[in-house]
Design an enzyme around this catalytic site. Sequence first.
Site, PDB file in Angstrom:
ATOM      1  CG  ASP A 289      -2.018   0.585   0.749  1.00  0.00           C
ATOM      2  OD1 ASP A 289      -2.654   1.651   0.073  1.00  0.00           O
ATOM      3  OD2 ASP A 289      -3.072   0.664   1.727  1.00  0.00           O
TER       4      ASP A 289
HETATM    5  C1  NOJ Z   1      -4.374   3.556   0.116  1.00  0.00           C
HETATM    6  C2  NOJ Z   1      -5.584   2.754   0.162  1.00  0.00           C
HETATM    7  O1  NOJ Z   1      -5.045   2.205   1.241  1.00  0.00           O
HETATM    8  C3  NOJ Z   1      -5.239   1.870  -0.506  1.00  0.00           C
HETATM    9  O2  NOJ Z   1      -6.946   1.016  -1.126  1.00  0.00           O
HETATM   10  C4  NOJ Z   1      -5.314   1.795  -2.158  1.00  0.00           C
HETATM   11  O3  NOJ Z   1      -5.957   1.195  -3.038  1.00  0.00           O
HETATM   12  C5  NOJ Z   1      -3.984   2.724  -2.267  1.00  0.00           C
HETATM   13  N1  NOJ Z   1      -3.832   4.105  -1.306  1.00  0.00           N
HETATM   14  C6  NOJ Z   1      -3.614   3.488  -3.652  1.00  0.00           C
HETATM   15  O4  NOJ Z   1      -4.487   4.960  -4.076  1.00  0.00           O
END
Ligand code: NOJ
Length: 742
Positions: A289
Site C-alpha cells: 500500500d
Molecule cells: C491507499 C489505500 O489504502 C489503498 O486502498 C489504495 O488502493 C491506495 N492508497 C492507492 O490509491
Amino acid sequence: MKKYIFTLLIIAFISSSCNKANISSEDKRLDQRVDSVMKLMTLDEKIGQMVLYTSDWDVTGPTLKSGYLDDIRKGNCGNIFNAHTAAYTRKLQKIAVEESRLGIPLLFGYDVIHGHKTIFPISLGESASWDLAAIEKSARVSAIEAAASGINWTFAPMCDVSVEPRWGRVSEGAGEDPYLGSRIAEARVKGFQGENNDLSDPLTILACVKHFAAYGAPLAGRDYNTVDMSERVFLDTYLPPYKAAIDAGAMSVMSSFNELDGIPATGSKYLLTDILRKKLGFKGFVVTDYTSINEMVNHGIVANESEAGALALNAGVDMDMQGEVYFKYLKKSIEDGLVDEKLVDDAVRRILRVKFMLGLFDDPYKYCNEEREKQLVYAPEHLEAELDVAKKSMVLLKNDNHSLPLKKGEKIAVIGELAASTRDLLGSWKAAGDWDFMKSTLDEIKLYNGEKNVIYAEGCKKMGEDRSGFAAAIAAARRADKIVMVIGEDWEWSGEAASRTSINVPGVQTELLEKLKALNKPVVVVLMNGRPLDLSKESTLADAILEAWYPGTMGGKAITQVLFGDYNPSGKLTMTFPRTLGQVPIFYYEKNTGRPIYLENPKYKSRYIDCPNDPLYPFGFGLSYTTFAYSDIKLSSNELTSDGEIEASVNVTNTGGVNGEEVVQCYVRDLVGSVTRPVKELKGFEKISLKAGQSKVITFKISPEMLAFYRADMTYGSEPGDFKLFIGGNSRDVKETEFKLK
Ligand code: NOJ
C-alpha cells in the site's frame, strides 16, 4: 520504436493464446518468455520494474512530475497509478515503450473500487444486494470502462472483513461475514478479470486483493491502527475472503498498512510468504500500500528506510507503491548482502509474468483506444446496470403503517441537504466519475412526481449546528401529505482516513427530524451513509427508513423508484446495526460465553445493565413491501456422514399483496467443539423472487467440508457431533432443526 521491436523479437515465440490465467500447461512457456526478457535486464532495470509511482493531477488533467517521466524513460519506473484516459496513458506508454532501453510496457493501476466513470453503489451497499450476478456485473462494467480508459489494473476487491463501524473503510468492503465476503470477493474478481479469467482480453483488468491482511480490525476503529487477534480468528474469520479472491484467479495482492501480532504486514514473512504463497498458493505479485515500506520506520520495526526495504523484500513484497525505497536502497542492500539478488529476480519475474498475461508485450497500446473509450464510458447499458444494482442494494429498515411506497401525485415535502446533492451520491473512491451531469434525488423525485407536487427545503446541512433553515423546512412539511427527509453523512466521512468516534447521524439533522415528526404526518427517512449508524433515535422518529448508502451515478433515480414502489426493496444488511456505539464490536457470529443472557437470573450474565445485548438491526435484516413466511424446515437426513451430503429445505411464501424478492439465509451452529464455536455461521443463501401468494421450497446442501474450522490443534477440518441448522430471512428470525455429523 526500435527498442520495442528488438524486445518483441526476443520474445518472438509468444503466442497470444498463452495469456489466460490459471492455465498450468502454458506456465512453462510463459516463464521462458519472462526469462528471455530478464536476460536483457540490468539490476537497475529490474528494480525499476518493482517501482510504482502515482501521477499528479491538476485542474485540467493529469500530469506527471517531470522527474517521473524521466524515471520511465530511464527504466527506473515500470508502473504508474492514478493516470487514466486512453490518450494520456498512451502518451506515458509511448515513453516506456519507445524511449526506454528495453521498451517494457507500463502497468496502469487505479482505484476502480465501485466503478470507473459509471459509479456503482459503494461496496458495502452493493454487498447488501446479496446478488452475486449483479455484483459481478458491476465489476465487469467497471473493468470495461476502466480498460477503455487506459487502465489495466484495479486496486480491488477490498476483502477486509470488519465488525468495526467506526472505521470509515467498512464502506469499501462486503461487511462482517467471512462466507458472504468470500462469495462477493469471487464475484468481483470474476467481474474484473472476466468470466474466463482471460487477462489478455482488452476488456478485462487485473484485480488486486487488498489489504493483506486483517486491515479491517484496527483497534478502536481508528484507520491504520494496530491489529491484534489470535491466529485462529485470523485464519477462521479474516482470511477466507482474501483466499476466495486468490482462488478466483486474482493475480496481484496489496499488503496492508497495519501490523498483525507485532509485525507490520508489509514486512511480514508469515503473511506474505508463509500464508500467501505457501498456504494459499498465490502466484501473482505483491504490491505495497501507499508508502507502507517507509512507514515501517514509524512502526518501529526497522531503524531506517534502507532496512525497511530489505525487510519488505525478504518478507515477499514485489513492488513498492510510491515509497521510492526499492529505487533508492535495494541495489545497495544487495551489495551489502542484506538481501539476495535472487529475490529481486523472483519479484521481477512475477511482475513481468503478469504483464505478459495482460498481453502488454503483444500490444502495449491495447488499452489506449480513444474511439473505444468514447463508445464505452457511460454506455447506456452501463447506466442501466448501475440503476439495477443501486435499487437492489437499498435496505428497507422500517415501514410502519405502509408509509412506503409513496403514491404518485401525493404532495411530498423533500427535506435535507443530501436530497439536493449529486456529489454525495457517488461516495468515496469515485474514480473518474463526474457528478456535474447527474441528477440529485430531489431532481428525480420532481421528475417522477411532478414539480408541483414536490416542496423542497434544505432545513439543515449534513454537518454543523445551523438551525436557521428549520422554520422553512417545517413550513414546507406543513403543506405536504408526506415528508421525505434525506439524512446521513457527508461522502468524505467514509472511506480511507475517515474514522469516527461516534456513529450518530451528524449535526442537527436528527433534531430537525424530531420537529418534523411533531407535525403528525408520515415521515420517511432516506439514509445516505457508508457505515452502520446508531439509529436508535431515528428509528423511533421515522415511520419508514430506507438505507440507500451512496448509491452511485443513477442513485437519485434508484432512490425515487424504490420510494414510489417501482422497485420493491430486497436488500439485507451485511453489517449489524447496533443500538449504540457501546455495543461495538457487535456481530452475529459471536460466541455463547459461559454465561449467556437467555438463562434464568439475568444479573450475573454476559450483558449490559443499560442496554439489551441484541442489535437494533441484525445482520441479514431487511424488509420488503410484501411479507414472507417460512415454514416446514426439513432435512433429507438427520445424519451427515463424513463423506456424505444432506439437504436442508424450507418453504417460503410471499404472504403480502405484491411481488417481491427475498434473501433466504442458512446458518449452522456446531454445538460442541474442541474450541468454542460461534452461535451461528452463514453457510448458504439464495435470493429468490416470489409473486404475491406464491410459495417455493428452497434447498441448501450441507457437507462436512462446510463445517470445517481450525480445531484445537490448529488443523483444519470438521468435528463429529451435534449441529443446529437455521433458515430464515435474517440472522435473528429463523426456523431451526438439528443434525449429527458422524
Ligand atoms: C491507499 C489505500 O489504502 C489503498 O486502498 C489504495 O488502493 C491506495 N492508497 C492507492 O490509491
